[in-house]
Design a protein around this motif. Structure first.
Motif, PDB file in Angstrom:
ATOM      1  N   HIS A   1       4.340   9.322   5.876  1.00 46.76           N
ATOM      2  CA  HIS A   1       5.310   7.604   6.651  1.00 46.76           C
ATOM      3  C   HIS A   1       4.174   8.696   7.860  1.00 46.76           C
ATOM      4  O   HIS A   1       4.671   8.126   8.633  1.00 46.76           O
ATOM      5  CB  HIS A   1       6.414   8.314   6.837  1.00 46.76           C
ATOM      6  CG  HIS A   1       7.056   9.273   7.552  1.00 46.76           C
ATOM      7  ND1 HIS A   1       8.317  10.060   6.834  1.00 46.76           N
ATOM      8  CD2 HIS A   1       7.116   9.261   8.168  1.00 46.76           C
ATOM      9  CE1 HIS A   1       8.993  10.776   7.386  1.00 46.76           C
ATOM     10  NE2 HIS A   1       8.425  10.416   9.162  1.00 46.76           N
ATOM     11  N   ASN A   2       3.792   9.513   7.644  1.00 45.54           N
ATOM     12  CA  ASN A   2       2.659  10.143   8.756  1.00 45.54           C
ATOM     13  C   ASN A   2       1.432   9.654   8.759  1.00 45.54           C
ATOM     14  O   ASN A   2       0.983   9.304   9.888  1.00 45.54           O
ATOM     15  CB  ASN A   2       2.565  10.927   9.249  1.00 45.54           C
ATOM     16  CG  ASN A   2       3.544  11.999  10.364  1.00 45.54           C
ATOM     17  OD1 ASN A   2       4.754  11.223  10.537  1.00 45.54           O
ATOM     18  ND2 ASN A   2       3.454  13.520   9.605  1.00 45.54           N
ATOM     19  N   ILE A   3       0.963   8.761   7.779  1.00 48.29           N
ATOM     20  CA  ILE A   3      -0.026   8.260   7.133  1.00 48.29           C
ATOM     21  C   ILE A   3       0.093   6.512   8.593  1.00 48.29           C
ATOM     22  O   ILE A   3      -0.882   6.772   9.162  1.00 48.29           O
ATOM     23  CB  ILE A   3      -0.960   7.935   5.995  1.00 48.29           C
ATOM     24  CG1 ILE A   3      -0.566   9.275   5.692  1.00 48.29           C
ATOM     25  CG2 ILE A   3      -1.432   6.744   6.247  1.00 48.29           C
ATOM     26  CD1 ILE A   3      -0.477   9.649   4.369  1.00 48.29           C
ATOM     27  N   PRO A   4       1.324   5.832   8.639  1.00 48.19           N
ATOM     28  CA  PRO A   4       1.147   5.172   8.759  1.00 48.19           C
ATOM     29  C   PRO A   4       1.055   4.948  10.361  1.00 48.19           C
ATOM     30  O   PRO A   4       1.047   3.922  11.246  1.00 48.19           O
ATOM     31  CB  PRO A   4       2.450   3.907   8.173  1.00 48.19           C
ATOM     32  CG  PRO A   4       2.757   4.880   7.717  1.00 48.19           C
ATOM     33  CD  PRO A   4       1.974   6.105   7.475  1.00 48.19           C
ATOM     34  N   GLU A   5       1.605   6.216  10.607  1.00 44.91           N
ATOM     35  CA  GLU A   5       1.818   6.521  12.462  1.00 44.91           C
ATOM     36  C   GLU A   5       0.909   6.257  13.121  1.00 44.91           C
ATOM     37  O   GLU A   5       0.250   5.996  13.606  1.00 44.91           O
ATOM     38  CB  GLU A   5       2.812   7.227  12.288  1.00 44.91           C
ATOM     39  CG  GLU A   5       4.539   6.753  12.113  1.00 44.91           C
ATOM     40  CD  GLU A   5       5.369   8.311  12.344  1.00 44.91           C
ATOM     41  OE1 GLU A   5       5.044   9.836  12.367  1.00 44.91           O
ATOM     42  OE2 GLU A   5       6.294   8.187  11.807  1.00 44.91           O
ATOM     43  N   GLY A   6      -0.425   6.757  12.042  1.00 48.57           N
ATOM     44  CA  GLY A   6      -1.730   7.260  12.300  1.00 48.57           C
ATOM     45  C   GLY A   6      -2.073   6.633  12.894  1.00 48.57           C
ATOM     46  O   GLY A   6      -3.107   6.192  13.658  1.00 48.57           O
ATOM     47  N   LEU A   7      -2.529   5.442  11.001  1.00 49.77           N
ATOM     48  CA  LEU A   7      -2.611   4.539  11.605  1.00 49.77           C
ATOM     49  C   LEU A   7      -2.685   3.249  12.743  1.00 49.77           C
ATOM     50  O   LEU A   7      -3.915   2.289  13.378  1.00 49.77           O
ATOM     51  CB  LEU A   7      -3.085   3.361   9.809  1.00 49.77           C
ATOM     52  CG  LEU A   7      -3.617   4.417   8.966  1.00 49.77           C
ATOM     53  CD1 LEU A   7      -3.048   4.018   7.440  1.00 49.77           C
ATOM     54  CD2 LEU A   7      -5.165   3.630   9.627  1.00 49.77           C
ATOM     55  N   ALA A   8      -1.193   3.354  12.656  1.00 50.68           N
ATOM     56  CA  ALA A   8      -0.527   1.888  13.326  1.00 50.68           C
ATOM     57  C   ALA A   8      -1.502   3.009  15.502  1.00 50.68           C
ATOM     58  O   ALA A   8      -2.062   1.970  16.041  1.00 50.68           O
ATOM     59  CB  ALA A   8       0.868   2.392  14.038  1.00 50.68           C
TER      60      ALA A   8
ATOM     61  N   PHE B   1       8.388  -0.095   5.428  1.00 47.89           N
ATOM     62  CA  PHE B   1       8.048  -0.007   3.920  1.00 47.89           C
ATOM     63  C   PHE B   1       8.574   1.924   4.277  1.00 47.89           C
ATOM     64  O   PHE B   1      10.097   1.878   3.699  1.00 47.89           O
ATOM     65  CB  PHE B   1       6.805   0.640   3.053  1.00 47.89           C
ATOM     66  CG  PHE B   1       7.288   0.645   2.040  1.00 47.89           C
ATOM     67  CD1 PHE B   1       7.620   0.176   1.420  1.00 47.89           C
ATOM     68  CD2 PHE B   1       7.100   2.318   1.422  1.00 47.89           C
ATOM     69  CE1 PHE B   1       7.970   0.922  -0.575  1.00 47.89           C
ATOM     70  CE2 PHE B   1       7.613   2.642   0.566  1.00 47.89           C
ATOM     71  CZ  PHE B   1       8.031   2.009  -0.972  1.00 47.89           C
ATOM     72  N   VAL B   2       8.129   2.792   5.221  1.00 47.51           N
ATOM     73  CA  VAL B   2       9.072   3.780   4.868  1.00 47.51           C
ATOM     74  C   VAL B   2      10.241   3.952   5.843  1.00 47.51           C
ATOM     75  O   VAL B   2      11.256   5.043   5.334  1.00 47.51           O
ATOM     76  CB  VAL B   2       8.194   4.806   6.429  1.00 47.51           C
ATOM     77  CG1 VAL B   2       8.582   6.678   6.523  1.00 47.51           C
ATOM     78  CG2 VAL B   2       6.187   5.215   5.346  1.00 47.51           C
ATOM     79  N   VAL B   3      10.356   3.046   6.857  1.00 49.66           N
ATOM     80  CA  VAL B   3      11.547   3.587   7.553  1.00 49.66           C
ATOM     81  C   VAL B   3      12.865   2.883   6.485  1.00 49.66           C
ATOM     82  O   VAL B   3      13.401   3.440   6.276  1.00 49.66           O
ATOM     83  CB  VAL B   3      11.774   2.202   8.807  1.00 49.66           C
ATOM     84  CG1 VAL B   3      13.169   2.283   9.593  1.00 49.66           C
ATOM     85  CG2 VAL B   3      10.930   3.406   9.787  1.00 49.66           C
ATOM     86  N   VAL B   4      12.920   2.373   5.999  1.00 54.09           N
ATOM     87  CA  VAL B   4      13.423   1.672   5.131  1.00 54.09           C
ATOM     88  C   VAL B   4      13.385   2.668   4.325  1.00 54.09           C
ATOM     89  O   VAL B   4      14.951   2.279   3.545  1.00 54.09           O
ATOM     90  CB  VAL B   4      13.611  -0.176   4.741  1.00 54.09           C
ATOM     91  CG1 VAL B   4      14.323  -0.464   3.529  1.00 54.09           C
ATOM     92  CG2 VAL B   4      13.806  -1.044   5.954  1.00 54.09           C
ATOM     93  N   GLU B   5      12.317   2.740   3.732  1.00 55.28           N
ATOM     94  CA  GLU B   5      12.638   3.837   1.798  1.00 55.28           C
ATOM     95  C   GLU B   5      13.086   4.802   2.382  1.00 55.28           C
ATOM     96  O   GLU B   5      13.550   5.793   1.316  1.00 55.28           O
ATOM     97  CB  GLU B   5      11.466   3.484   1.519  1.00 55.28           C
ATOM     98  CG  GLU B   5      11.041   4.042   0.018  1.00 55.28           C
ATOM     99  CD  GLU B   5      10.577   4.833  -0.709  1.00 55.28           C
ATOM    100  OE1 GLU B   5      11.262   5.430  -1.371  1.00 55.28           O
ATOM    101  OE2 GLU B   5      10.317   6.337   0.802  1.00 55.28           O
ATOM    102  N   GLU B   6      12.701   5.403   3.214  1.00 57.42           N
ATOM    103  CA  GLU B   6      12.955   6.902   3.304  1.00 57.42           C
ATOM    104  C   GLU B   6      13.571   7.519   4.557  1.00 57.42           C
ATOM    105  O   GLU B   6      14.542   8.093   4.430  1.00 57.42           O
ATOM    106  CB  GLU B   6      11.415   7.616   3.916  1.00 57.42           C
ATOM    107  CG  GLU B   6      11.387   9.230   4.018  1.00 57.42           C
ATOM    108  CD  GLU B   6       9.934   9.651   3.812  1.00 57.42           C
ATOM    109  OE1 GLU B   6       9.669  11.005   4.460  1.00 57.42           O
ATOM    110  OE2 GLU B   6       8.578   9.236   3.453  1.00 57.42           O
TER     111      GLU B   6
ATOM    112  N   ALA C   1       0.668  -1.283  -0.001  1.00 57.99           N
ATOM    113  CA  ALA C   1       0.120   0.345  -0.275  1.00 57.99           C
ATOM    114  C   ALA C   1       0.943   1.305   0.148  1.00 57.99           C
ATOM    115  O   ALA C   1       0.333   2.794  -0.453  1.00 57.99           O
ATOM    116  CB  ALA C   1      -1.154   0.339   1.077  1.00 57.99           C
ATOM    117  N   LEU C   2       1.738   0.864   1.143  1.00 53.58           N
ATOM    118  CA  LEU C   2       2.823   2.643   1.060  1.00 53.58           C
ATOM    119  C   LEU C   2       3.972   2.823  -0.270  1.00 53.58           C
ATOM    120  O   LEU C   2       3.951   3.519  -0.892  1.00 53.58           O
ATOM    121  CB  LEU C   2       3.800   2.293   2.019  1.00 53.58           C
ATOM    122  CG  LEU C   2       2.884   3.117   3.106  1.00 53.58           C
ATOM    123  CD1 LEU C   2       3.502   4.844   2.705  1.00 53.58           C
ATOM    124  CD2 LEU C   2       1.394   2.879   3.769  1.00 53.58           C
ATOM    125  N   ALA C   3       3.750   1.292  -1.106  1.00 55.30           N
ATOM    126  CA  ALA C   3       5.668   1.462  -2.405  1.00 55.30           C
ATOM    127  C   ALA C   3       4.144   2.259  -3.116  1.00 55.30           C
ATOM    128  O   ALA C   3       4.237   2.940  -4.330  1.00 55.30           O
ATOM    129  CB  ALA C   3       4.857   0.421  -2.436  1.00 55.30           C
TER     130      ALA C   3
END
Length: 270
Positions: free
Chosen positions: A132-139, A232-237, A92-94
């Motif tokens: 990359h704040n989107i998955p943090e909020g979702l989490a 994904f965000v951590v490794v890619e960004e 999804a993030l990709a």
């Protein structure tokens, strides 16, 4: 008193409050631009590494491990929901990464990713952090949504996750406002863009909490989905940004410290 009031709230409202807290920490970090125009680049890279470590630890301790535990007794391999959700989160993030125009901090404008656009550099930088704040909020939202199963341990885990995400959002706010200030933006505008990048977190938190409450069977998958999106965000960004300026060792130790801090928070509070 405030803690007692918080406990009386429903999971979705708790997720909203937690999301506002994590956004507030982003704004607090962005607000350091009012105190100084320059921050040592090595310090920023260490802080980005710290953020990466927190996100990695949170992905396991607060999301993947609970996903596996909740899958016990479902009549399927316990690892299956975690594995499926994790991969879907990364995919999804990709997909968002390929579509949404954005620019990683410290990279030239020519290396902007996503659909080609003529948007200004400031907008592209903010969109990169926002993504990359989107998955943090979702989490955070999914973790509080897990309270619908009535678990005291789930509350402790969600609380630890919100604190951890909030802590690592502070350097993220700095990482967006300080470069903008160096590029000639006014102090107020630099702060505005910095805090704006975290505004998506309360929204994503509410969506995540509501989704798992409405469809409880997806909870193990949703927890792992958030973990996959964050990794994904951590490794890619985040990690590439932290090591882009020649401070690889310092940023790596920052990541290790962030991992330990999040692990202590989760285990200690949980």
């Amino acid at each position: 008193m405030m803690w007692e009031m918080f406990l009386t709230l429903g999971p979705v409202t708790q997720a909203l409050v937690a999301g506002i807290f994590t956004w507030g920490m982003t704004a607090l970090g962005a607000g350091t631009v009012f105190l100084t125009r320059e921050v040592n680049q090595k310090f920023l890279d260490v802080m980005l590494g710290f953020a990466a470590g927190v996100m990695i630890a949170a992905s396991f301790w607060s999301l993947l491990l609970p996903s596996i535990e909740l899958s016990a007794g479902l009549g399927i391999p316990e690892w299956l929901p975690a594995a499926v959700g994790f991969i879907l989160g990364g995919m999804a993030l990709a997909s968002i990464d390929r579509i949404l125009p954005h620019l990683h901090i410290g990279f030239p404008t020519e290396e902007a990713e996503g659909i080609p656009t003529s948007w200004p550099r400031s907008t592209l930088l903010v969109l990169a952090i926002t993504m990359h704040n989107i998955p943090e909020g979702l989490a955070v939202g999914v973790a509080f949504g897990a309270l619908a199963v009535g678990s005291t341990e789930a509350l402790a885990a969600a609380f630890a996750l919100a604190i951890g995400i909030g802590i690592q959002n502070f350097p993220e706010g700095m990482a967006i406002s300080m470069p903008l200030r160096r590029e000639g933006f006014s102090t107020l505008r630099s702060f505005w863009y910095g805090q704006l990048s975290g505004l998506v977190e309360p929204v994503a938190a509410v969506i995540g909490a509501a989704a798992v409450i409405i469809a409880r069977p997806i909870l193990p998958y949703a927890l792992a989905f958030a973990a996959g999106a964050m990794i994904f965000v951590v490794v890619e960004e985040v990690i590439p940004e932290s090591q882009h300026n020649g401070n690889a060792d310092a940023a790596t130790f920052g990541a290790m410290l962030g991992f330990v801090v999040m692990m202590i928070l989760d285990v200690g509070l949980g």
